[in-house]
Design a protein around this motif. Structure first.
Motif, mmCIF file in Angstrom:
data_model
loop_
_atom_site.group_PDB
_atom_site.id
_atom_site.type_symbol
_atom_site.label_atom_id
_atom_site.label_comp_id
_atom_site.label_asym_id
_atom_site.label_seq_id
_atom_site.Cartn_x
_atom_site.Cartn_y
_atom_site.Cartn_z
ATOM 1 N N ALA A 1 0.917 -1.308 -0.014
ATOM 2 C CA ALA A 1 -0.061 0.059 0.028
ATOM 3 C C ALA A 1 1.114 1.258 0.129
ATOM 4 O O ALA A 1 1.055 2.054 0.929
ATOM 5 N N ASP A 2 1.511 1.393 -1.063
ATOM 6 C CA ASP A 2 2.537 2.384 -1.205
ATOM 7 C C ASP A 2 2.166 3.317 -2.338
ATOM 8 O O ASP A 2 2.177 2.745 -3.602
ATOM 9 N N PRO A 3 1.824 4.466 -2.157
ATOM 10 C CA PRO A 3 1.030 5.250 -3.345
ATOM 11 C C PRO A 3 2.083 5.444 -4.523
ATOM 12 O O PRO A 3 1.384 5.346 -5.651
ATOM 13 N N THR A 4 3.172 5.605 -4.286
ATOM 14 C CA THR A 4 4.092 5.896 -5.381
ATOM 15 C C THR A 4 4.174 4.675 -6.155
ATOM 16 O O THR A 4 4.362 4.650 -7.623
ATOM 17 N N GLY B 1 2.459 4.016 -10.222
ATOM 18 C CA GLY B 1 3.404 3.747 -11.287
ATOM 19 C C GLY B 1 3.157 2.461 -11.722
ATOM 20 O O GLY B 1 3.222 2.448 -13.061
ATOM 21 N N LEU B 2 2.402 1.571 -11.418
ATOM 22 C CA LEU B 2 2.139 0.133 -11.951
ATOM 23 C C LEU B 2 0.885 0.491 -12.817
ATOM 24 O O LEU B 2 1.092 -0.083 -14.184
ATOM 25 N N ALA B 3 0.214 1.404 -12.439
ATOM 26 C CA ALA B 3 -1.050 1.788 -13.462
ATOM 27 C C ALA B 3 -0.341 2.597 -14.933
ATOM 28 O O ALA B 3 -0.876 2.255 -15.767
ATOM 29 N N ALA C 1 11.180 9.423 -4.613
ATOM 30 C CA ALA C 1 11.924 9.680 -5.855
ATOM 31 C C ALA C 1 12.475 8.360 -6.348
ATOM 32 O O ALA C 1 12.569 8.174 -7.460
ATOM 33 N N ALA C 2 13.056 7.658 -5.523
ATOM 34 C CA ALA C 2 13.738 6.262 -5.717
ATOM 35 C C ALA C 2 12.768 5.527 -6.213
ATOM 36 O O ALA C 2 13.040 4.764 -7.237
ATOM 37 N N THR C 3 11.584 5.280 -5.534
ATOM 38 C CA THR C 3 10.476 4.298 -6.183
ATOM 39 C C THR C 3 10.220 4.798 -7.574
ATOM 40 O O THR C 3 9.695 3.923 -8.238
ATOM 41 N N HIS D 1 4.058 13.038 -12.212
ATOM 42 C CA HIS D 1 3.189 12.229 -11.772
ATOM 43 C C HIS D 1 2.848 11.970 -10.087
ATOM 44 O O HIS D 1 1.910 11.488 -9.587
ATOM 45 N N SER D 2 3.487 12.872 -9.253
ATOM 46 C CA SER D 2 3.308 12.797 -8.013
ATOM 47 C C SER D 2 2.408 14.029 -7.448
ATOM 48 O O SER D 2 1.820 14.685 -8.542
ATOM 49 N N THR D 3 2.116 14.100 -6.424
ATOM 50 C CA THR D 3 1.553 15.322 -5.700
ATOM 51 C C THR D 3 2.299 16.789 -5.817
ATOM 52 O O THR D 3 3.396 16.658 -5.894
#
Length: 542
Positions: free
Chosen positions: A19-22, A26-28, A344-346, A499-501
Motif C-alpha cells: 500500500a505504497d502510493p508511489t 506507477g504500476l498503472a 523519488a527512488a521508487t 506524476h506525484s502530488t
C-alpha cells in the motif's frame, strides 16, 4: 516491580507493505496494474509478524559451509536455517525470479519489480539468488539451445532446494561468478581458462574471488577461451548425479547480507558450456548485469521505503518534550526529507522497470532510455541508500542502534547495492560512455526529462545546466560523479513533477535542484507543506 513500562513503540506489523502510493500509481502507468491483487497478497504477508520473524531468523543464523561429508567425501554444500527456505519459497512462488520472462503480458517485468520491491522489505539477503536467476535468462538467450533447456526450470514457481541433476528438479536457481583476485571490476584481467573438450563442452580451471549464491544449481562464469574472454554456463551437478569440479573454498564474512552465502571458489576442470560467442563474454554477460543493476535500484528503493516507514511509525508513537516526536518541527523536516528521497527512488525504479519491460518486447526507444537512465539511477539511488538508512536509524535514537529494532540490519545492507554490479565510479563512467558513444541513449534520456518542460522553473534551469556540463569534455571524466548525480536528480524531478502530488514535486525541486541544497536530511527549506509528504510515507494498519 521497579517501574512501569510506557512510551514504548508497538511493532509495525499487520499492514500491507504494497500500500505504497508511489508504487501503485506507477504500476498503472507502466501497464502492470493487473498485478495489484497478487501484490496485495504478497504485501499483506510481508507486513505480518510471521514473515518479519523469518527475516530475523535468517540473519541471526547465517549459512554454513560443509566442504565434506562424515566419510571425507567432498560435497561443497551450504546449509541454511529453515527461515531462509520459507523466504525463498515465497519469493519463487510469487515469481520474483525468472517467471516474467515467460509471460506474454505487457508489464510482466514491472509487476515482478514491484513484488521484488515489496518482499525485499522483509529481508534483503535472499534477493541475491532471486535476482541472479531473473537476470540469467537475458544472457542465456544468446544461445538458443541452452535457453530452451534451462529457461523453463529457471522460470518455474517451484523452490526445490538441494544439489541434484537439473532433470530431476522442479525448479532451479542461478548464480554468477565474474570477479577474480587480481582484477575486481577489470574482468579482462581474469586468468581462469576454458579449454575446449571437442564435444561442445569446455573444462574450466581457475578461481573466482566472489561467487554470488554458491548454493545455486547453475552459474554464469567468465573465463579465457582460445578466442578470448567468454561466458559459460556451469552446472553444479552433472547429469549422472556427480558433482561438477567446483570447489567452495570458504564463505565470505561480510558486513551485511548475512542471510545469503557468497563464496570464494576454485574450478578443477569443471564442465561448462559456451554462452554466446567466444571472445564476446563481456557483451554476453552484460545483458545479465543490466538486469541485476535494475535490481540494485529496486533493492535500494525498497530499503529506503522500509526505513522511512519505520521512522515515521516510531516517531509517531514515541513522545518527547510533551508531544509525539513526529509533531516536533525539526523531526517533521527530517521525516519529510526521508519520504522525498524514498518516493523519488521508487518513482525512478518503476519507470526503469517499465523501460526494461518495453525494451525486452522490442521497443528500441525505451531500450535507449534504459541505457543511460539505468546506469545513472544505479549510481545515485544506491549512493543515497546508506545515508538514508543512517538517518532512518537515528530517528529511533539509541533504540535504533540495538539489533532488536532491525535497523542495524538495514544499515549494514545499505552499501551493498552501490558496490554490486559496478561500484560508484564504474556506474558513473558507464553513463559517460553512453553519452559519448551512443547519442541515441542521451537523446532518449532528455526526451523523457523534457516531458516535464515548463512545469517547474527550477527543473527547467537544472536541465539546461546539465546539458551544458556535458559539453565540457576536458573535465568530464574528473567530474563524472557530479554530472551523473545531476542527471539522476533531473530524471527523478521530472517524474515527480509529472506524476506525484504538487507538494512532493515542489519540495523535491526546492531542495534537490537548489544550488545551496543541504545534503544532510532534515534541511528542507521553509515554506513547504510537509504534512501530505509525510502522510504518503505513513503505514496504515487495519
Amino acid at each position: 516491580m521497579t517501574h512501569d513500562v510506557f512510551n514504548q513503540v508497538p511493532p509495525l506489523t499487520g499492514h500491507d507493505v504494497s500500500a505504497d502510493p508511489t508504487l501503485v500509481e506507477g504500476l498503472a502507468r507502466q501497464d502492470a496494474d493487473w498485478a495489484l491483487g497478487e501484490l496485495r497478497t504478497l504485501g499483506t504477508l510481508a507486513g505480518s509478524a510471521k514473515a518479519q520473524e523469518w527475516g530475523r531468523l535468517a540473519n541471526d543464523h547465517p549459512p554454513v559451509l560443509r566442504t565434506h561429508d562424515r566419510y571425507g567425501n567432498r560435497i561443497d554444500e551450504v546449509e541454511f536455517h529453515p527461515a531462509w527456505h520459507e523466504l525463498m519459497t515465497v519469493a519463487v512462488g510469487h515469481g520474483l525470479h525468472a517467471t516474467a520472462w515467460t509471460s506474454p503480458r505487457p508489464g510482466a517485468h514491472v509487476a515482478r519489480a514491484a513484488k521484488f520491491y515489496v518482499w525485499s522489505q522483509v529481508e534483503a539477503g535472499h534477493g541475491c539468488p532471486i535476482s541472479m536467476t531473473y537476470a540469467s535468462v537475458a544472457a542465456l538467450r544468446h544461445t538458443r539451445a541452452l535457453a530452451a533447456e534451462w529457461e523453463p526450470l529457471l522460470a518455474s514457481r517451484n523452490y526445490d532446494f538441494g544439489l541434484r541433476p537439473a532433470a530431476l528438479k522442479r525448479g532451479v536457481l542461478a548464480g554468477m561468478a565474474m570477479t577474480e583476485k587480481q582484477g575486481g571490476s577489470d574482468v579482462r584481467a581474469n586468468t581462469t581458462r576454458a579449454e575446449p573438450l571437442g564435444d561442445g563442452g569446455y573444462a574450466i580451471t581457475g578461481h573466482k574471488w566472489f561467487n554470488s549464491a554458491p548454493m545455486c544449481d547453475v552459474f554464469l562464469v567468465l573465463a579465457q577461451a582460445p578466442g578470448g574472454l567468454s561466458c559459460f554456463l556451469l552446472p553444479r551437478v552433472l547429469p549422472d548425479g556427480s558433482r561438477n569440479a567446483m570447489r567452495i573454498m570458504r564463505l565470505k564474512d561480510k558486513l551485511g547480507n548475512k542471510s545469503n552465502a557468497s563464496a570464494e571458489v576454485e574450478y578443477e576442470g569443471a564442465l561448462a558450456f559456451l554462452v554466446g560467442e567466444e571472445g564476446r563474454g563481456i557483451r554476453t554477460i552484460i545483458e545479465m548485469v543490466n538486469m541485476t543493476r535494475l535490481d540494485c535500484v529496486i533493492g535500494s528503493a525498497s530499503g529506503m521505503r522500509y526505513g522511512v516507514t519505520q521512522a515515521v511509525h516510531h516517531t509517531s508513537h514515541r513522545r518527547a518534550f510533551g508531544k509525539a516526536l513526529a509533531e516536533q518541527p525539526l523531526m517533521r523536516n527530517v521525516l519529510a526529507d526521508l519520504a522525498l528521497e524514498s518516493e523519488a527512488a521508487t518513482a525512478v525504479m518503476v519507470r526503469l522497470a517499465g523501460a526494461t519491460d518495453k525494451a525486452i518486447r522490442g521497443d528500441t526507444d525505451e531500450g535507449a532510455l534504459r541505457r543511460t537512465a539505468l546506469a545513472a539511477a544505479k549510481y545515485w539511488v544506491c549512493k543515497r541508500a546508506p545515508a538514508h538508512a543512517a538517518e532512518s536509524l537515528e530517528c529511533f535514537g539509541g533504540n535504533g542502534y540495538v539489533e532488536e529494532s532491525q535497523m542495524p540490519r538495514l544499515f549494514r545492507e545499505s552499501p551493498l547495492n552501490g558496490i554490486w554490479e559496478g561500484s560508484g565510479n564504474v556506474a558513473a563512467l558507464d553513463v559517460l560512455r553512453a553519452t559519448m558513444k551512443e547519442p541515441e541513449a542521451l537523446d532518449a534520456f532528455f526526451q523523457e526529462v523534457d516531458l516535464a518542460t515548463g512545469a517547474d522553473h527550477r527543473l527547467d534551469a537544472a536541465v539546461l545546466e546539465v546539458k551544458d556540463s556535458l559539453t565540457d569534455v576536458a573535465t568530464l571524466e574528473y567530474s563524472a560523479r557530479r554530472v551523473v548525480e545531476r542527471l539522476a536528480l533531473i530524471l527523478q524531478a521530472s517524474l515527480l513533477v509529472r506524476h506525484s502530488t504538487p507538494d512532493v514535486a515542489d519540495a523535491f525541486c526546492a531542495s534537490r535542484l537548489a544550488a545551496d541544497w543541504g545534503h544532510a536530511f532534515g534541511t528542507l527549506p521553509p515554506g513547504l507543506d510537509l504534512a501530505p509528504i509525510i502522510d504518503r510515507a505513513t503505514v496504515k494498519i487495519a
